[in-house]
Write a protein that holds these residues in place. Structure first.
Motif, PDB file in Angstrom:
ATOM      1  N   MET A   1      -7.607   1.727  -2.741  1.00 58.08           N
ATOM      2  CA  MET A   1      -6.396   1.100  -2.230  1.00 58.08           C
ATOM      3  C   MET A   1      -6.638  -0.331  -1.790  1.00 58.08           C
ATOM      4  O   MET A   1      -5.900  -1.249  -2.133  1.00 58.08           O
ATOM      5  N   ARG A   2      -7.713  -0.522  -1.053  1.00 55.90           N
ATOM      6  CA  ARG A   2      -7.996  -1.869  -0.536  1.00 55.90           C
ATOM      7  C   ARG A   2      -8.261  -2.836  -1.669  1.00 55.90           C
ATOM      8  O   ARG A   2      -7.800  -3.975  -1.650  1.00 55.90           O
TER       9      ARG A   2
ATOM     10  N   MET B   1       0.806   3.667  -2.988  1.00 59.77           N
ATOM     11  CA  MET B   1      -0.514   4.261  -3.167  1.00 59.77           C
ATOM     12  C   MET B   1      -0.780   5.328  -2.121  1.00 59.77           C
ATOM     13  O   MET B   1      -1.405   6.342  -2.404  1.00 59.77           O
ATOM     14  N   GLU B   2      -0.308   5.090  -0.902  1.00 55.23           N
ATOM     15  CA  GLU B   2      -0.483   6.110   0.137  1.00 55.23           C
ATOM     16  C   GLU B   2       0.206   7.405  -0.269  1.00 55.23           C
ATOM     17  O   GLU B   2      -0.342   8.488  -0.115  1.00 55.23           O
ATOM     18  N   SER B   3       1.433   7.270  -0.799  1.00 56.45           N
ATOM     19  CA  SER B   3       2.151   8.466  -1.221  1.00 56.45           C
ATOM     20  C   SER B   3       1.427   9.184  -2.356  1.00 56.45           C
ATOM     21  O   SER B   3       1.517  10.390  -2.484  1.00 56.45           O
ATOM     22  N   LEU B   4       0.735   8.404  -3.177  1.00 51.48           N
ATOM     23  CA  LEU B   4       0.061   9.001  -4.325  1.00 51.48           C
ATOM     24  C   LEU B   4      -1.358   9.432  -3.983  1.00 51.48           C
ATOM     25  O   LEU B   4      -2.111   9.816  -4.872  1.00 51.48           O
ATOM     26  N   ALA B   5      -1.736   9.349  -2.711  1.00 48.66           N
ATOM     27  CA  ALA B   5      -3.067   9.766  -2.271  1.00 48.66           C
ATOM     28  C   ALA B   5      -4.187   9.049  -3.006  1.00 48.66           C
ATOM     29  O   ALA B   5      -5.166   9.658  -3.414  1.00 48.66           O
ATOM     30  N   VAL B   6      -4.040   7.755  -3.188  1.00 46.44           N
ATOM     31  CA  VAL B   6      -5.118   6.961  -3.773  1.00 46.44           C
ATOM     32  C   VAL B   6      -6.212   6.820  -2.710  1.00 46.44           C
ATOM     33  O   VAL B   6      -5.911   6.565  -1.548  1.00 46.44           O
TER      34      VAL B   6
ATOM     35  N   ARG C   1       1.061   5.044  11.919  1.00 43.30           N
ATOM     36  CA  ARG C   1      -0.187   5.279  11.207  1.00 43.30           C
ATOM     37  C   ARG C   1      -1.018   6.386  11.824  1.00 43.30           C
ATOM     38  O   ARG C   1      -1.848   6.976  11.148  1.00 43.30           O
TER      39      ARG C   1
ATOM     40  N   ALA D   1       0.811  -1.214   0.000  1.00 47.65           N
ATOM     41  CA  ALA D   1       0.000   0.000   0.000  1.00 47.65           C
ATOM     42  C   ALA D   1       0.847   1.267   0.000  1.00 47.65           C
ATOM     43  O   ALA D   1       0.338   2.347  -0.294  1.00 47.65           O
TER      44      ALA D   1
ATOM     45  N   TYR E   1       4.281  13.066   8.949  1.00 55.67           N
ATOM     46  CA  TYR E   1       4.551  11.714   8.493  1.00 55.67           C
ATOM     47  C   TYR E   1       6.033  11.489   8.228  1.00 55.67           C
ATOM     48  O   TYR E   1       6.595  10.460   8.554  1.00 55.67           O
TER      49      TYR E   1
ATOM     50  N   PRO F   1      -8.885   5.494  -0.080  1.00 55.26           N
ATOM     51  CA  PRO F   1      -8.762   4.250   0.690  1.00 55.26           C
ATOM     52  C   PRO F   1      -9.512   3.067   0.109  1.00 55.26           C
ATOM     53  O   PRO F   1      -8.990   1.951   0.102  1.00 55.26           O
TER      54      PRO F   1
ATOM     55  N   VAL G   1      -5.221  17.128   0.851  1.00 53.39           N
ATOM     56  CA  VAL G   1      -4.721  15.758   0.956  1.00 53.39           C
ATOM     57  C   VAL G   1      -3.526  15.578   0.036  1.00 53.39           C
ATOM     58  O   VAL G   1      -3.603  15.832  -1.158  1.00 53.39           O
ATOM     59  N   SER G   2      -2.389  15.155   0.581  1.00 52.90           N
ATOM     60  CA  SER G   2      -1.279  14.818  -0.296  1.00 52.90           C
ATOM     61  C   SER G   2      -0.949  13.341  -0.162  1.00 52.90           C
ATOM     62  O   SER G   2      -0.186  12.801  -0.921  1.00 52.90           O
ATOM     63  N   ARG G   3      -1.532  12.676   0.853  1.00 59.27           N
ATOM     64  CA  ARG G   3      -1.363  11.238   0.933  1.00 59.27           C
ATOM     65  C   ARG G   3      -2.566  10.662   1.677  1.00 59.27           C
ATOM     66  O   ARG G   3      -3.257  11.367   2.402  1.00 59.27           O
ATOM     67  N   THR G   4      -2.814   9.405   1.472  1.00 55.91           N
ATOM     68  CA  THR G   4      -3.938   8.759   2.140  1.00 55.91           C
ATOM     69  C   THR G   4      -3.402   7.641   3.013  1.00 55.91           C
ATOM     70  O   THR G   4      -2.227   7.316   2.977  1.00 55.91           O
ATOM     71  N   ARG G   5      -4.272   7.053   3.771  1.00 51.26           N
ATOM     72  CA  ARG G   5      -3.866   6.041   4.721  1.00 51.26           C
ATOM     73  C   ARG G   5      -4.540   4.727   4.358  1.00 51.26           C
ATOM     74  O   ARG G   5      -5.746   4.699   4.127  1.00 51.26           O
ATOM     75  N   TYR G   6      -3.757   3.656   4.296  1.00 49.69           N
ATOM     76  CA  TYR G   6      -4.321   2.345   4.004  1.00 49.69           C
ATOM     77  C   TYR G   6      -4.871   1.743   5.282  1.00 49.69           C
ATOM     78  O   TYR G   6      -4.149   1.688   6.291  1.00 49.69           O
ATOM     79  N   ARG G   7      -6.103   1.280   5.267  1.00 48.08           N
ATOM     80  CA  ARG G   7      -6.732   0.684   6.434  1.00 48.08           C
ATOM     81  C   ARG G   7      -6.456   1.461   7.717  1.00 48.08           C
ATOM     82  O   ARG G   7      -5.745   0.976   8.603  1.00 48.08           O
TER      83      ARG G   7
END
Lengths: 550, 380
Positions: free
Chosen positions: A118-119, A108-113, B147, A105, B154, A115, B290-296
């Motif tokens: 992403m899953r 993808m986190e860096s690319l702001a996909v 996280r 992941a 970050y 959530p 938003v420049s990044r998102t968080r997985y789960r």
């Protein structure tokens, strides 16, 4: 998809460009293979694609590199991340997180996909690469092939249009390499991904390539959309291509299957000759029975895992033994035991009557020498000359002995260079020289062909055979069946903590396709393992092609 | 509702840390050895029930050993440098006369029972504070903390994680380099050989970090995605100010001697709240662009609230009772320490997360692959 327009690149400290005046265009959906000697700038070429060179490495770029019309001059690597996925030679060095799923992941986190996307993509990638059962595993517990697949998956989740791979299978055993290549194939065929890949082990990949990008020793680069045509003049070639070149087959075979079809007449001719002479093509050389190393009832247990179980083995002077087996099967442990770097849980090891763990100093280096998997660990001086002088001193050799041996292996290296600046192959040659100069009774090499191209392998093969003739015993842990065929007299295979095979190399290589080098696979059931053996047989028979097709 | 407590899952790292900090605040307010031991036991019970599998799960024991070391050091300092002059003397060390400008420091001299006890109790307090941190580490893998670090911080978090993953590699590298030296017939001890071994060790670490940086760069780390520089800077500034504010606030709460009204510190709560407010503003600002998102992302549900409450209640109780004489361990005249009965139920509440939190999911047993074959870090 990838376009190089009049590209010249040099690093700051050197005036000689690494690559000069490159014009290259790789269309979408193509698997392009970069071919060239070590140190000719294959990695630099790959680094140029996503702008690592010059943005990260420094250096001067002239000309324009574009990927999907995005020029690396204006976009640093991080802004190219959604377009180009890069997997470096050692995947473990690039892992940021510690769990498989998180690593997939990360990009993808860096690319702001978002959530939810992403899953979904993580699940898809886990299935596509066969990693579903490993999803919550810590990365450090993975095997080499699994790591490589996770590294590929971690950039593929961002859905790049281009995948750049630097030596994806060099460090892997054959099975792991198959898994990785199958995954790459799937991406190319199912997703239309463009792949640019470099690889020393051409015999593994050349049959999958759609085109070949050749780098000459002078830094010239061109692309040929017909791999068979490109291999006619390529500076490095796998054994099957060498055989085809020698026999003058046209088009050149790239896979065993093609070569077997071309080789029908050659096989008939060789069979006739074998029948008429009634002698095997390869003189069977009996090793002198003088024992160098004895391993008796040795077991090794590590954190409730059995690495070796009551192993018995004897190695004699003049033998070159290949130690084979999966990654993690205990090959390195076996060598460490003989070098005294590890102690057995039970059993006894003796090298020339000594317990190797008790040896030190001059006595150690003249009795047993080990070239470890990471040769860099053995180097600490500031120049090649100093390293060699220090080895001379430890083993009471006349000044310059080690350096002379190194020059035999590599004659084009400035001895004032810092060992850290040497290429991987050259560094290995240096460590081999440092260890072999003391003429140890037992020489151990751990995966010596990783990072070596074909010509460097030939030099290594010659050296190993000479050492054996001089009465030393050599053990090589390797996955490389070509090296085994060319240099080794005996094969030991470890499986599930036991020695499962102990046989003469020629017998092992013709008996099982797992150990067969390419030439043997093409000519089976005839007992030829290398092109040299075929050539030798042919030279005594006028009916056979002598000098290739030219 | 019951499902929320019985379905195995890892609860939010923040919940465990707040619970552990609650216990730490309680421990900081007392030197009563019985109370301190009860806090240690409360933390231990929860760790025994809910620790994560793997090496981090053993942090509690590691910190316990460290705590014992601290008590020992504290006692030794008391014996050699202590200047407690009341109560009966146990034994006397020869006193070293010190120059006049060092007045107030005493080297050697009489050692009193009261002084020793004081040292033990204070050492115990530090040890239990550490133990609370150790408990948090046993309950939460530190990499999961990353996280919940706000997006704007970050990058700092990544630096910390990289450091943590490098340290064990350095240790294994050191032993392999030592072995490589032996194989080249060189001595492996002595100052000179150590300096020669440091060279490959550090250049190897450097090469590894450069490789990691290259990988992170090519995987989009630090992508600005069009956010103006000034906006990013103000977000980071707000967050850092907020963290400093929270730290000062926590210090005020932990240290009972800061000026206060009715036992409640005046710099504690206000600074803590101000810090939280600043940090929240920063996070919200960062979240807008938003420049990044968080997985789960970790979820915060009812069990998380329960766990935090179980930490906050004892902390509040200990703060309110701060000036009760029973809160300090009796040193002179010697007597058995009393336990304020009102605090015992509070400490029972602190152990409730052992049952009032979802169980930890069990991982499949996996086999560690052979270190020597798989540590394929090749300096390219």
């Amino acid at each position: 998809m990838i376009r190089f327009d009049q590209v010249t690149f040099n690093y700051h400290d050197s005036l000689n460009p690494i690559v000069s005046n490159v014009n290259l265009e790789i269309p979408e959906g193509e698997l392009a293979l970069v071919v060239g000697h070590t140190g000719t700038g294959k990695s630099t070429l790959l680094n140029l694609v996503n702008g690592m060179a010059p943005h990260f490495t420094g250096g001067n770029l002239a000309g324009v590199v574009t990927v999907a019309d995005r020029s690396t001059a204006n976009y640093p690597p991080r802004e190219m991340a959604d377009l180009v996925g890069v997997v470096r030679q050692d995947p473990a060095s690039g892992f940021v997180t510690d769990i498989v799923e998180d690593e997939l992941a990360y990009t993808m986190e860096s690319l702001a996909v978002p959530p939810n996307v992403m899953r979904r993509r993580v699940e898809e990638t886990l299935d596509l690469l066969g990693l579903a059962s490993l999803r919550s595993r810590p990365l450090r517990t993975l095997s080499g092939g699994e790591r490589q697949r996770v590294a590929i998956g971690s950039v593929m989740t961002a859905h790049p249009s281009v995948l750049v791979l630097d030596e994806p299978t060099s460090a892997l055993d054959p099975q792991a390499a198959e898994e990785v290549l199958a995954a790459i194939q799937r991406f190319v065929h199912d997703l239309g991904l463009t792949v640019l890949m470099s690889e020393h082990r051409l015999e593994r990949v050349v049959q999958y390539a759609d085109s070949v990008v050749t780098i000459t020793n002078d830094g010239e680069v061109w692309r040929d959309s017909n791999p068979a045509h490109a291999m006619i003049s390529a500076p490095v070639a796998p054994p099957v291509v060498e055989l085809g070149r020698w026999a003058g087959w046209d088009p050149l075979p790239l896979s065993i299957r093609d070569a077997r079809r071309d080789a029908v007449t050659l096989r008939e001719d060789l069979t006739r000759r074998l029948v008429s002479e009634q002698t095997p093509a390869k003189p069977a050389k009996r090793p002198t029975p003088e024992s160098v190393a004895t391993i008796s009832r040795v077991s090794v247990n590590r954190s409730n895992r059995v690495v070796l179980r009551s192993v018995d083995c004897e190695v004699s002077a003049g033998e070159v033994v290949a130690l084979m087996g999966r990654n993690g099967s205990g090959k390195s442990t076996f060598l460490q035991l003989l070098a005294g770097s590890a102690s057995p849980s039970a059993g006894k090891i003796s090298v020339r009557g000594h317990d190797p763990t008790q040896l030190a100093g001059t006595e150690l280096v003249t009795t047993v020498g080990l070239v470890p998997q990471e040769p860099a660990l053995m180097l600490w001086a500031d120049s090649v000359v100093e390293e060699c002088a220090s080895a001379d001193q430890t083993s009471d050799l006349p000044q310059g002995t080690t350096l002379a041996l190194f020059h035999r292996l590599r004659d084009d290296v400035d001895p004032q260079m810092h060992p850290r600046d040497l290429s991987e192959g050259t560094r290995l040659a240096l460590v081999v020289a440092l260890v072999a100069a003391a003429s140890p009774d037992l020489l151990l090499l751990d995966e010596p062909t990783r990072g070596l191209d074909y010509s460097a392998k030939v030099t290594l093969t010659e050296l190993l055979r000479e050492l054996a003739v001089a009465g030393q015993a050599v053990i090589v842990a390797t996955h490389d069946v070509e090296l085994v065929a060319a240099a080794c007299t005996r094969v030991l295979m470890i499986g599930d903590a036991d020695i499962v095979l102990d046989a003469e190399a020629s017998a092992a290589a013709t008996a099982s396709p797992v150990f067969a080098p390419q030439v043997a696979k093409v000519l089976t059931p005839l007992p030829f393992l290398t092109l040299a053996a075929v050539r030798e047989a042919a030279e005594s028979d006028p009916a056979l092609p002598r000098n290739g097709g030219e | 509702m019951i499902d929320a407590f019985t379905t195995p899952r890892l609860i939010h790292p923040g919940a465990w840390w707040l619970w552990a900090l609650g216990l730490a605040v309680a421990a900081a307010r007392t030197t009563n050895p019985l109370l301190l031991l009860m806090i240690a036991v409360a933390a231990g019970v929860v760790v025994a029930e809910r620790r994560v599998p793997g090496p981090w799960g053993n942090s509690y024991l590691a910190f316990a050993k460290f705590g014992l070391l601290i008590i020992a050091i504290r006692v030794l300092l008391e014996i050699f440098l202590g200047a407690a002059n009341f109560g009966p003397t146990l034994f006397a060390l020869p006193e070293v006369p010190l120059p006049e400008w060092m007045a107030g420091v005493q080297l050697g001299g009489p050692v009193t029972l009261a002084g020793l006890l004081q040292a033990i109790f204070e050492g115990l307090r530090i040890a239990v504070l550490l133990l609370c941190i150790g408990a948090a580490n046993s309950l939460v893998n530190p990499s999961r903390l990353l996280r919940i670090v706000p997006a704007a911080l970050y990058e700092v978090g990544v630096a910390v994680v990289v450091c943590m993953s490098t340290a064990p590699i350095l240790v294994s590298d050191a032993s392999r380099i030592r072995e490589a030296r032996r194989l080249r017939g060189r001595p492996t001890s002595g100052l000179r050989s150590w300096s020669q071994m440091a060279m490959p060790l550090f250049s190897g670490a450097l090469e590894r970090s450069v490789a990691l940086a290259a990988s992170m760069d090519s995987r989009g780390y630090g992508r600005t995605a069009g956010i103006p520089r000034r906006a990013r800077q103000s977000t980071v500034g707000l967050l850092l100010l907020g963290l400093v504010g929270m730290l000062i606030g926590l210090y005020g709460l932990l240290d009972g001697s800061t000026p206060g009204v009715a036992g409640v510190s005046v710099i504690g709560w206000p600074m803590l709240l101000l810090g939280v407010a600043l940090a929240t503003t920063g996070s919200l600002l960062a979240g807008k662009r938003v420049s990044r998102t968080r997985y789960r992302p970790d979820i915060w549900a009812f069990p998380e609230w329960m766990v935090v409450t179980c930490g906050v209640i004892p902390a509040t109780g200990f703060i309110l009772l701060g000036n009760d004489p029973a809160m300090s361990g009796p040193t002179y005249p010697l007597s058995w320490p009393e336990v304020p009965l009102a605090l015992v139920p509070l400490l029972l509440i602190a152990t409730l997360p052992a049952i009032l939190s979802p169980p930890v999911p069990q991982q499949n047993e996996f086999e560690e692959s052979d270190q020597t074959d798989t540590s394929a870090a090749v300096a390219a």
